[in-house]
Write a protein that holds these residues in place. Sequence first.
Motif, short mmCIF file in Angstrom:
data_model
loop_
_atom_site.label_atom_id
_atom_site.label_comp_id
_atom_site.label_asym_id
_atom_site.label_seq_id
_atom_site.Cartn_x
_atom_site.Cartn_y
_atom_site.Cartn_z
N SER A 174 0.83 -1.22 0.00
CA SER A 174 0.00 0.00 0.00
C SER A 174 0.86 1.27 0.00
O SER A 174 0.34 2.37 -0.12
N TYR A 175 2.18 1.08 0.14
CA TYR A 175 3.07 2.25 0.24
C TYR A 175 3.86 2.49 -1.05
O TYR A 175 4.53 3.50 -1.19
N LEU A 176 3.71 1.55 -2.00
CA LEU A 176 4.55 1.61 -3.22
C LEU A 176 4.48 2.98 -3.89
O LEU A 176 5.51 3.57 -4.24
N ASP B 258 3.49 5.79 -2.66
CA ASP B 258 3.76 6.95 -1.78
C ASP B 258 5.24 7.04 -1.39
O ASP B 258 5.67 8.04 -0.83
N HIS B 259 6.00 5.99 -1.63
CA HIS B 259 7.39 5.97 -1.19
C HIS B 259 8.20 7.06 -1.91
O HIS B 259 8.28 7.06 -3.14
N PRO B 260 8.80 8.00 -1.14
CA PRO B 260 9.56 9.08 -1.79
C PRO B 260 10.71 8.57 -2.65
O PRO B 260 11.14 9.26 -3.57
N GLY B 261 11.21 7.38 -2.38
CA GLY B 261 12.30 6.82 -3.18
C GLY B 261 11.80 6.04 -4.39
O GLY B 261 12.59 5.44 -5.11
N GLY B 262 10.48 6.02 -4.60
CA GLY B 262 9.91 5.34 -5.77
C GLY B 262 9.48 3.92 -5.48
O GLY B 262 9.95 3.29 -4.53
N GLU C 180 11.82 -4.18 -6.29
CA GLU C 180 13.04 -4.94 -6.57
C GLU C 180 13.50 -5.74 -5.35
O GLU C 180 14.02 -6.84 -5.46
N LEU C 181 13.25 -5.17 -4.17
CA LEU C 181 13.72 -5.81 -2.94
C LEU C 181 12.63 -6.67 -2.28
O LEU C 181 12.89 -7.33 -1.28
N ALA C 182 11.41 -6.64 -2.85
CA ALA C 182 10.31 -7.41 -2.24
C ALA C 182 10.69 -8.88 -2.14
O ALA C 182 11.25 -9.45 -3.07
N GLY D 15 20.22 6.05 3.99
CA GLY D 15 20.27 7.05 5.06
C GLY D 15 18.89 7.60 5.37
O GLY D 15 18.69 8.79 5.40
N HIS D 16 17.91 6.69 5.57
CA HIS D 16 16.55 7.12 5.91
C HIS D 16 16.54 7.90 7.22
O HIS D 16 17.31 7.61 8.13
N SER D 17 15.61 8.85 7.30
CA SER D 17 15.50 9.67 8.51
C SER D 17 14.81 8.88 9.63
O SER D 17 14.22 7.83 9.38
N LYS D 18 14.87 9.44 10.84
CA LYS D 18 14.18 8.80 11.96
C LYS D 18 12.68 8.81 11.72
O LYS D 18 11.99 7.88 12.11
N ALA E 220 7.57 5.99 10.53
CA ALA E 220 6.44 5.80 9.61
C ALA E 220 6.29 4.34 9.20
O ALA E 220 5.21 3.89 8.82
N MET E 221 7.40 3.57 9.29
CA MET E 221 7.36 2.17 8.87
C MET E 221 6.45 1.32 9.74
O MET E 221 5.97 0.27 9.32
N ALA E 222 6.28 1.77 10.99
CA ALA E 222 5.58 0.94 11.98
C ALA E 222 4.25 0.41 11.46
O ALA E 222 3.91 -0.75 11.69
N PRO F 243 17.08 14.05 2.50
CA PRO F 243 16.29 15.18 2.03
C PRO F 243 16.03 16.20 3.13
O PRO F 243 15.73 17.33 2.86
N HIS F 244 16.07 15.78 4.40
CA HIS F 244 15.98 16.78 5.46
C HIS F 244 16.90 16.40 6.61
O HIS F 244 17.28 15.25 6.75
N TYR F 245 17.26 17.40 7.41
CA TYR F 245 18.26 17.20 8.45
C TYR F 245 17.63 16.84 9.79
O TYR F 245 16.51 17.22 10.08
C1 HEM Z 1 8.83 0.30 4.94
C2 HEM Z 1 9.94 0.63 4.31
C3 HEM Z 1 10.31 2.04 3.91
C4 HEM Z 1 9.78 3.24 4.28
C5 HEM Z 1 8.61 3.51 5.27
C6 HEM Z 1 10.51 4.28 3.59
C7 HEM Z 1 10.27 5.63 3.71
C8 HEM Z 1 10.97 6.60 3.06
C9 HEM Z 1 10.83 8.01 3.31
C10 HEM Z 1 9.85 8.64 4.32
C11 HEM Z 1 11.69 8.65 2.49
C12 HEM Z 1 11.91 10.17 2.41
C13 HEM Z 1 13.23 10.50 3.05
C14 HEM Z 1 13.30 10.22 4.54
O1 HEM Z 1 12.45 10.72 5.31
O2 HEM Z 1 14.24 9.49 4.94
C15 HEM Z 1 12.37 7.65 1.71
C16 HEM Z 1 13.30 7.92 0.72
C17 HEM Z 1 13.96 6.94 0.01
N1 HEM Z 1 13.94 5.60 0.23
FE1 HEM Z 1 12.69 4.64 1.49
N2 HEM Z 1 11.46 3.69 2.79
C18 HEM Z 1 11.37 2.33 2.96
C19 HEM Z 1 12.16 1.37 2.39
C20 HEM Z 1 13.15 1.62 1.48
C21 HEM Z 1 14.03 0.62 0.93
C22 HEM Z 1 14.01 -0.86 1.27
C23 HEM Z 1 14.85 1.24 0.07
C24 HEM Z 1 15.92 0.54 -0.73
C25 HEM Z 1 17.03 1.07 -1.06
C26 HEM Z 1 14.50 2.66 0.05
C27 HEM Z 1 15.07 3.66 -0.73
C28 HEM Z 1 14.79 4.99 -0.65
C29 HEM Z 1 15.36 5.99 -1.53
C30 HEM Z 1 16.34 5.75 -2.67
C31 HEM Z 1 14.85 7.22 -1.10
C32 HEM Z 1 15.07 8.56 -1.74
C33 HEM Z 1 16.08 9.38 -1.04
C34 HEM Z 1 16.22 10.72 -1.75
O3 HEM Z 1 15.49 10.99 -2.69
O4 HEM Z 1 17.06 11.48 -1.30
N3 HEM Z 1 13.47 2.84 0.94
N4 HEM Z 1 11.91 6.41 2.08
#
Ligand code: HEM
Length: 194
Positions: free
Chosen positions: A32-34, A36-40, A46-48, A60-63, A68-70, A189-191
Amino acid sequence: MIRNYTLAQIAEANTPEKAWIVIHGRVYNVSSYLDDHPGGRDVLLELAGSDATSDFDFVGHSKSAAKAMAEFQVGAVAGYTAAPERASRQQVIVSATEPQKLGSAVTPFFQNSTVRALVVLVLLSAAALCCGLRTTYHLSEQLNGPFSLQSVSVNLVMLLLLSGGALVFGMRSYWHSLFHYRGVFEYPPHYIFP
Ligand code: HEM
């Protein structure tokens, strides 16, 4: 109650309708998050069905992302042994079996570090101002009135001390925002301020 899944069960969940990924021993259904995920969506698809821990950390995901993953957690990996922690990153998730609190994505007002820092700054400034005014008042009584050269100098020194403190605080935050994250691939994307 957290349900445990085997890696074989998780490996089967690799379609957009049922996309499960493992991060730090927890199993997330991100179907359901596909969109909405900011990373696409592609990176998640690919990792499913696999352990995405190192990829997730590497980005380097933020806290707040970790919080939000919960809502997507559906269980934990049976007998999960943690992958070695990357030296340059902070481990955000502590235990695979302890359930995360839902709805905790909004940080309570005073737990927000920026708000805390501002409150401390305002209190310190107020205290410094009180001390400064008191000293100035006493000094100007001894010196030749509040507008004498000496009184004005004391005021200037107090002003410099206060603005110097604010400058040091500002520079510290700026420095942190520049160098807390190492390497171009970990640039978020944010500090997160101290
Ligand atoms: C439940 C799992 C995940 C959640 C809830 C999640 C959530 C997010 C969020 C909220 C962001 C925005 C930036 C931030 O706040 O850190 C983000 C960015 C991103 N995520 Fe995830 N993510 C998940 C899993 C993954 C996985 C497994 C990957 C694999 C590499 C990934 C790759 C990325 C990328 C490439 C970005 C973009 C960073 C950018 O544009 O600077 N994410 N994700």
